[in-house]
Design a protein around this motif. Sequence first.
Motif, short mmCIF file in Angstrom:
data_model
loop_
_atom_site.label_atom_id
_atom_site.label_comp_id
_atom_site.label_asym_id
_atom_site.label_seq_id
_atom_site.Cartn_x
_atom_site.Cartn_y
_atom_site.Cartn_z
N GLN A 139 -2.17 -12.88 3.00
CA GLN A 139 -2.66 -11.62 2.56
C GLN A 139 -2.78 -10.60 3.77
O GLN A 139 -2.87 -9.44 3.32
CB GLN A 139 -4.39 -12.04 2.43
N TRP A 140 -2.95 -10.94 4.91
CA TRP A 140 -2.92 -10.12 6.04
C TRP A 140 -1.34 -9.10 6.05
O TRP A 140 -1.38 -7.91 5.88
CB TRP A 140 -2.77 -10.93 7.22
N ARG A 141 -0.21 -10.03 6.05
CA ARG A 141 0.80 -9.30 6.05
C ARG A 141 1.12 -8.24 4.61
O ARG A 141 1.51 -7.19 4.78
CB ARG A 141 2.02 -10.34 5.71
N ARG A 142 0.47 -8.83 3.40
CA ARG A 142 0.83 -8.08 2.35
C ARG A 142 0.02 -6.81 2.29
O ARG A 142 0.34 -5.61 2.18
CB ARG A 142 0.14 -9.01 1.10
N ILE A 143 -1.31 -6.77 2.59
CA ILE A 143 -2.11 -5.62 2.80
C ILE A 143 -1.61 -4.83 3.73
O ILE A 143 -1.42 -3.35 3.45
CB ILE A 143 -3.62 -5.97 3.02
N LEU A 144 -1.19 -5.09 4.76
CA LEU A 144 -0.70 -4.03 6.00
C LEU A 144 0.54 -3.59 5.41
O LEU A 144 0.85 -2.27 5.69
CB LEU A 144 -0.51 -4.90 7.31
N SER A 145 1.59 -4.52 4.84
CA SER A 145 2.70 -3.89 4.50
C SER A 145 2.80 -2.90 3.40
O SER A 145 3.43 -2.10 3.46
CB SER A 145 3.85 -5.06 4.08
N GLU A 146 2.10 -3.29 2.51
CA GLU A 146 1.70 -2.22 1.37
C GLU A 146 1.06 -0.98 1.64
O GLU A 146 1.13 -0.13 0.75
CB GLU A 146 1.21 -3.21 -0.03
N GLN A 147 -0.06 -1.04 2.23
CA GLN A 147 -0.91 -0.05 2.30
C GLN A 147 -0.60 0.78 3.65
O GLN A 147 -1.11 2.01 3.82
CB GLN A 147 -2.28 -0.58 2.25
N SER A 148 -0.06 0.34 4.95
CA SER A 148 -0.21 1.10 6.08
C SER A 148 0.80 2.31 6.01
O SER A 148 0.63 3.36 6.86
CB SER A 148 0.48 0.23 7.26
N HIS A 149 1.72 2.32 5.25
CA HIS A 149 2.79 3.62 5.13
C HIS A 149 2.22 4.64 4.34
O HIS A 149 2.65 5.71 4.51
CB HIS A 149 4.03 2.84 4.52
N GLY B 192 -5.74 4.79 7.54
CA GLY B 192 -6.43 4.57 8.80
C GLY B 192 -6.81 3.15 8.81
O GLY B 192 -6.46 2.08 8.26
N TRP B 193 -7.80 2.99 9.79
CA TRP B 193 -8.21 1.68 10.05
C TRP B 193 -8.91 1.00 8.98
O TRP B 193 -8.90 -0.24 9.18
CB TRP B 193 -9.53 2.06 11.15
N ASP B 194 -9.23 1.77 8.10
CA ASP B 194 -9.75 0.90 6.81
C ASP B 194 -8.78 0.14 6.24
O ASP B 194 -9.15 -1.30 5.57
CB ASP B 194 -10.38 1.92 5.75
N VAL B 195 -7.49 0.24 6.23
CA VAL B 195 -6.55 -0.55 5.93
C VAL B 195 -6.67 -1.86 6.60
O VAL B 195 -6.54 -3.11 6.14
CB VAL B 195 -5.04 0.09 5.86
N VAL B 196 -6.80 -1.88 7.97
CA VAL B 196 -6.77 -3.24 8.70
C VAL B 196 -8.07 -3.86 8.66
O VAL B 196 -8.06 -4.92 8.40
CB VAL B 196 -6.60 -2.60 10.43
N GLU B 197 -9.19 -3.08 8.33
CA GLU B 197 -10.38 -3.68 8.03
C GLU B 197 -10.31 -4.48 6.59
O GLU B 197 -10.82 -5.84 6.58
CB GLU B 197 -11.52 -2.62 7.78
N ALA B 198 -9.46 -4.08 5.76
CA ALA B 198 -9.34 -4.50 4.38
C ALA B 198 -8.49 -5.73 4.68
O ALA B 198 -8.76 -7.12 4.10
CB ALA B 198 -8.72 -3.87 3.38
N ALA B 199 -7.51 -5.91 5.53
CA ALA B 199 -6.65 -6.98 5.84
C ALA B 199 -7.52 -7.94 6.39
O ALA B 199 -7.28 -9.18 6.18
CB ALA B 199 -5.60 -6.60 6.53
N LEU B 200 -8.33 -7.55 7.45
CA LEU B 200 -9.25 -8.40 8.13
C LEU B 200 -10.01 -9.23 7.21
O LEU B 200 -10.58 -10.57 7.22
CB LEU B 200 -9.91 -8.04 9.35
N ASP B 201 -10.83 -8.59 6.35
CA ASP B 201 -11.70 -9.19 5.16
C ASP B 201 -11.08 -10.07 4.25
O ASP B 201 -11.52 -11.01 4.09
CB ASP B 201 -12.13 -7.81 4.31
N ALA B 202 -9.65 -9.93 4.01
CA ALA B 202 -8.72 -10.81 3.11
C ALA B 202 -8.76 -12.07 3.91
O ALA B 202 -8.75 -13.24 3.31
CB ALA B 202 -7.52 -10.27 2.70
N VAL B 203 -8.56 -11.90 5.22
CA VAL B 203 -8.24 -13.24 6.24
C VAL B 203 -9.43 -13.95 6.05
O VAL B 203 -9.57 -15.09 6.06
CB VAL B 203 -7.93 -12.71 7.42
N ALA B 204 -10.69 -13.34 6.18
CA ALA B 204 -11.88 -13.93 6.15
C ALA B 204 -12.17 -14.77 5.30
O ALA B 204 -12.94 -15.84 5.09
CB ALA B 204 -13.15 -12.97 6.74
#
Length: 335
Positions: free
Chosen positions: A302-312, A317-329
């Motif tokens: 999930q971490w890789r998917r969210i960052l790969s799909e949304q960071s570009h 911004g940082w909210d993308v990383v927060e969403a990826a962290l939430d998915a990991v949790a």
Amino acid sequence: MTARPVTPAPLDRRFCVAPMMDWTDRHCRAFHRVLTRRALLYTEMAVDQAVLRGDAARLIGFDPAEHPVAIQLGGSDPDDLARAARIAEGFGYAEINLNVGCPSDRVQSGRFGACLMREPELVRDCLQAMREAVSVPVTVKHRLGVDDQDPRETLFGFVETVAKSGVTSFIVHARKAWLDGLSPKENRDIPPLDYDLVRELKAARPELEIILNGGLADLDQALREGEGLDGVMLGRAAYHTPFLMNEVDVRVYGEPLEARTPSDIVAAYRPYMEARLSEGVRLNAMTRHILGLFAGLPGSRQWRRILSEQSHRPGAGWDVVEAALDAVAEARAAA
């Protein structure tokens, strides 16, 4: 040219992160520095002509917080390499390294990289010119040989000749390189590794600093294979599974254990990321280096998917990383 920051000395090369084209840029190095305070980090290879003729600040500029950090140069003209080394020293790098290991066609066409294994006298002259131009250490990263060269004969002869330049630190990628018929990717796996030969080199030349590189899959293997040598250099393993470096300061340098999770690393990297975002750096320029942080743990996919799909996406911004962290949790809680 920027003012030269104070660099740490002497350098400790017991654990190094390899120079990797398109990977170990300044954002990657800032991330790796969060994981380890002591490892020696290396830049991507910078071609001497680009340093001499291009925007050096954009190409090789870095944050002093990355220290200890070394620059790797590519080239084959002693005078040009000396000039490029002098510029790099002015930026504050703690070491200048010469690339005699890259097997790519692009590098060969410029007469540098692994093809220079065939020209040890030229490598000697290049390194001697670089040493005379700068006051920081000059080192060389090289292969066991290329193509049909005999590894033992080539390695020992190459080091014998090159050491006459006064260089005493050799980073040995423990494979031959095949310049004709194999791609750079295939060159990372197909030619057989020979760690024993590198250890034999150290036994024969104990006065030299010999660093082992090539195919080291994790920190356990690196420390095991590096026994009796002066240090190890990890490349792909450090990049794709970066959390292994969280143990480097403890296991390699004997520093006190600092219990941290991958989420703690993200939090520590956040100030750097937000500072760069405020300067207009795109989020994916930084998140691409942290995709493997949760490798092997619940939520890594999930971490890789969210960052790969949304960071570009523009404005990400940082909210993308927060969403990826939430998915990991969430994945961890469900595990």
